[in-house]
Design a protein around this motif. Sequence first.
Motif, mmCIF file in Angstrom:
data_model
loop_
_atom_site.group_PDB
_atom_site.id
_atom_site.type_symbol
_atom_site.label_atom_id
_atom_site.label_comp_id
_atom_site.label_asym_id
_atom_site.label_seq_id
_atom_site.Cartn_x
_atom_site.Cartn_y
_atom_site.Cartn_z
ATOM 1 N N PHE A 83 0.753 -1.104 0.006
ATOM 2 C CA PHE A 83 -0.076 0.003 0.118
ATOM 3 C C PHE A 83 0.919 1.291 -0.107
ATOM 4 N N LEU A 84 0.695 2.087 -0.979
ATOM 5 C CA LEU A 84 1.389 3.528 -0.855
ATOM 6 C C LEU A 84 0.486 4.524 -0.238
ATOM 7 N N LEU A 85 0.569 5.076 1.033
ATOM 8 C CA LEU A 85 -0.270 5.859 1.698
ATOM 9 C C LEU A 85 0.203 7.354 1.585
ATOM 10 N N GLU A 86 -0.563 8.183 1.023
ATOM 11 C CA GLU A 86 -0.192 9.431 0.689
ATOM 12 C C GLU A 86 -1.219 10.400 1.521
ATOM 13 N N ASP A 87 -0.396 11.426 2.109
ATOM 14 C CA ASP A 87 -1.113 12.301 2.773
ATOM 15 C C ASP A 87 -1.281 13.453 2.168
ATOM 16 N N PRO A 88 -2.340 13.867 1.151
ATOM 17 C CA PRO A 88 -2.642 15.030 0.398
ATOM 18 C C PRO A 88 -2.693 16.040 0.888
ATOM 19 N N VAL A 89 -2.374 17.147 0.373
ATOM 20 C CA VAL A 89 -2.777 18.622 0.922
ATOM 21 C C VAL A 89 -4.137 18.931 1.130
ATOM 22 N N ARG A 90 -4.683 19.460 1.934
ATOM 23 C CA ARG A 90 -5.991 19.862 2.081
ATOM 24 C C ARG A 90 -6.513 20.502 0.982
ATOM 25 N N ALA A 91 -7.648 20.137 0.467
ATOM 26 C CA ALA A 91 -8.135 21.393 -0.552
ATOM 27 C C ALA A 91 -8.304 22.612 -0.307
ATOM 28 N N ASP A 92 -8.701 22.827 1.049
ATOM 29 C CA ASP A 92 -9.008 24.185 1.509
ATOM 30 C C ASP A 92 -7.885 24.955 2.156
ATOM 31 N N THR A 347 -13.414 30.298 -12.921
ATOM 32 C CA THR A 347 -13.492 28.993 -13.870
ATOM 33 C C THR A 347 -12.818 29.066 -14.831
ATOM 34 N N ALA A 348 -11.982 30.049 -15.152
ATOM 35 C CA ALA A 348 -11.175 30.112 -16.849
ATOM 36 C C ALA A 348 -10.460 28.722 -17.050
ATOM 37 N N THR A 349 -9.653 28.734 -16.029
ATOM 38 C CA THR A 349 -8.496 27.336 -15.949
ATOM 39 C C THR A 349 -9.015 26.145 -16.053
ATOM 40 N N MET A 350 -10.100 25.901 -15.079
ATOM 41 C CA MET A 350 -10.455 24.704 -15.181
ATOM 42 C C MET A 350 -11.493 24.364 -16.385
ATOM 43 N N ARG A 351 -12.049 25.322 -17.080
ATOM 44 C CA ARG A 351 -12.548 25.206 -18.425
ATOM 45 C C ARG A 351 -11.776 24.919 -19.367
ATOM 46 N N ARG A 352 -10.656 25.377 -19.365
ATOM 47 C CA ARG A 352 -9.680 25.121 -20.071
ATOM 48 C C ARG A 352 -8.943 23.401 -20.136
ATOM 49 N N THR A 353 -8.690 23.070 -19.033
ATOM 50 C CA THR A 353 -8.154 21.687 -18.877
ATOM 51 C C THR A 353 -9.216 20.810 -19.147
ATOM 52 N N HIS A 354 -10.573 21.097 -18.862
ATOM 53 C CA HIS A 354 -11.950 20.189 -19.470
ATOM 54 C C HIS A 354 -11.587 20.011 -20.852
ATOM 55 N N ALA A 355 -11.367 20.895 -21.742
ATOM 56 C CA ALA A 355 -11.254 20.769 -23.034
ATOM 57 C C ALA A 355 -9.976 19.882 -23.503
ATOM 58 N N GLU A 356 -8.610 20.263 -22.657
ATOM 59 C CA GLU A 356 -7.441 19.739 -22.962
ATOM 60 C C GLU A 356 -7.475 18.097 -22.591
ATOM 61 N N HIS A 398 -5.755 18.964 -12.983
ATOM 62 C CA HIS A 398 -7.233 19.535 -13.044
ATOM 63 C C HIS A 398 -8.135 19.055 -11.729
ATOM 64 N N ASN A 399 -7.579 17.908 -11.342
ATOM 65 C CA ASN A 399 -8.419 17.319 -9.928
ATOM 66 C C ASN A 399 -7.974 17.964 -8.962
ATOM 67 N N SER A 400 -6.747 18.479 -9.011
ATOM 68 C CA SER A 400 -6.507 19.402 -7.681
ATOM 69 C C SER A 400 -7.315 20.730 -7.845
ATOM 70 N N GLN A 401 -7.325 21.225 -8.994
ATOM 71 C CA GLN A 401 -7.905 22.609 -9.222
ATOM 72 C C GLN A 401 -9.244 22.504 -8.999
#
Length: 422
Positions: A83-92, A347-356, A398-401
């Motif tokens: 198992f690789l257990l990662e402690d991600p940065v809290r989104a907030d 929303t600009a950057t997230m919309r761009r990555t959706h298309a990408e 994009h998931n992080s965004q």
Amino acid sequence: LASALVAAASARGLDLELPTDVSEVHGYGLEGRVGDHTVRIGKARWIIGDGDPGWLEQVRRRAALDGCLSVFVSVDDRPAGAFLLEDPVRADAPRMVSALREAGIHRTVLLTGDRADIAEAVGRIVGVDAVLADRDPADKLAAVRQESAAARTIMVGDGVNDAPALAAAGVGVALAARGATASSEAADVVLTVDRVDAIADAILIARRSRRIALEAVLVGMGLSLVAMVAAAVGLLPPAAGAVLQEGIDVLAIGIALRALVRGRLHTVPMSADDIATAARLREGHEVAIAAVEQIRAVADALHSQDCRLEPVHALIDRLALELVPHERADEEELMPLVARALGAPATATMRRTHAEIEHQVSRLRRLVEGIDPARVTPEDVVELRRLLYGLYAVCRLHNSQEEEGAFALVPPAPTSVRRVRR
């Protein structure tokens, strides 16, 4: 660690069975029985022994690069995986640091016991001014005292190791939703919600309450002083003075009651419909994350010799069924929600990555359709890996965004408990 494994298994819909005869082997790990099998979980040398299977170095390399904790597993005395257990940065967390700056906090320092390279990466993501890594509780206490000598300090923590530093800071803030009891007892302020950006709200509430209290005191005492002077010079009869004092008291109480009215907060208010929409899209987000991790797994498994394209075809089908529809749903429903909460520019950057993302999935499909399965060349493998790793990087970003810019706005839902089979 156990809760992380249980949560991951529950997210995949796996049936959980309580282990029996569990014992701890000090310095090595845990051993017990799950059904009819003996399972061990712990250090590599205890699980694998003196041998070095080919996948061991790959696990260690990935754990080092991703800053993960590796825990190895054996079933019936045979190594089964890790198992690789990662402690991600809290989104907030990034929004919290930004909000603290807006609230007047001039310097933020990350105190952690993690390695310096991991801590520096987290510090860059959240935007702190300084990073102090590899710190034990005594080091944290010394750092808080050093910062306190220059200015008033706020210490935020949730673990037992943070308790001394919380007690020494000007204001200690404990995160009680996931934290330890010791940190809550040592802190001056306890946040019962699982959101670190609530600290900025607490600062704004405290400042507003203090300002209203001072206004009520100054108005009440000031008017009372004026009435006393008027009465002393004979301009205010005793009966009228008594009535006037009651009016002054009521006015002061009315001013103080303004503290009960909702003031300006960092937390963005959302309607019940928007919260429900975000929660529904969040479920699709979790499914998409699993598909994204498969991209990396397929890329890692590609070899220049005897390369099979079946896993790549299966991956493309999954991306078309899960990832691409999810990105389109986010574009149609999540982006308007974020725009209502934070404004259209957010929303600009997230919309761009959706298309990408959709563009890269299309490129991957065209590439695979142009490769003869019976004659996969090393050049084809290189091109496949390039596209897969590129798509993986874009999806992770994009998931992080989305986590920081969209889902971090949603109030946390009550935690449900999944029953396990005995």
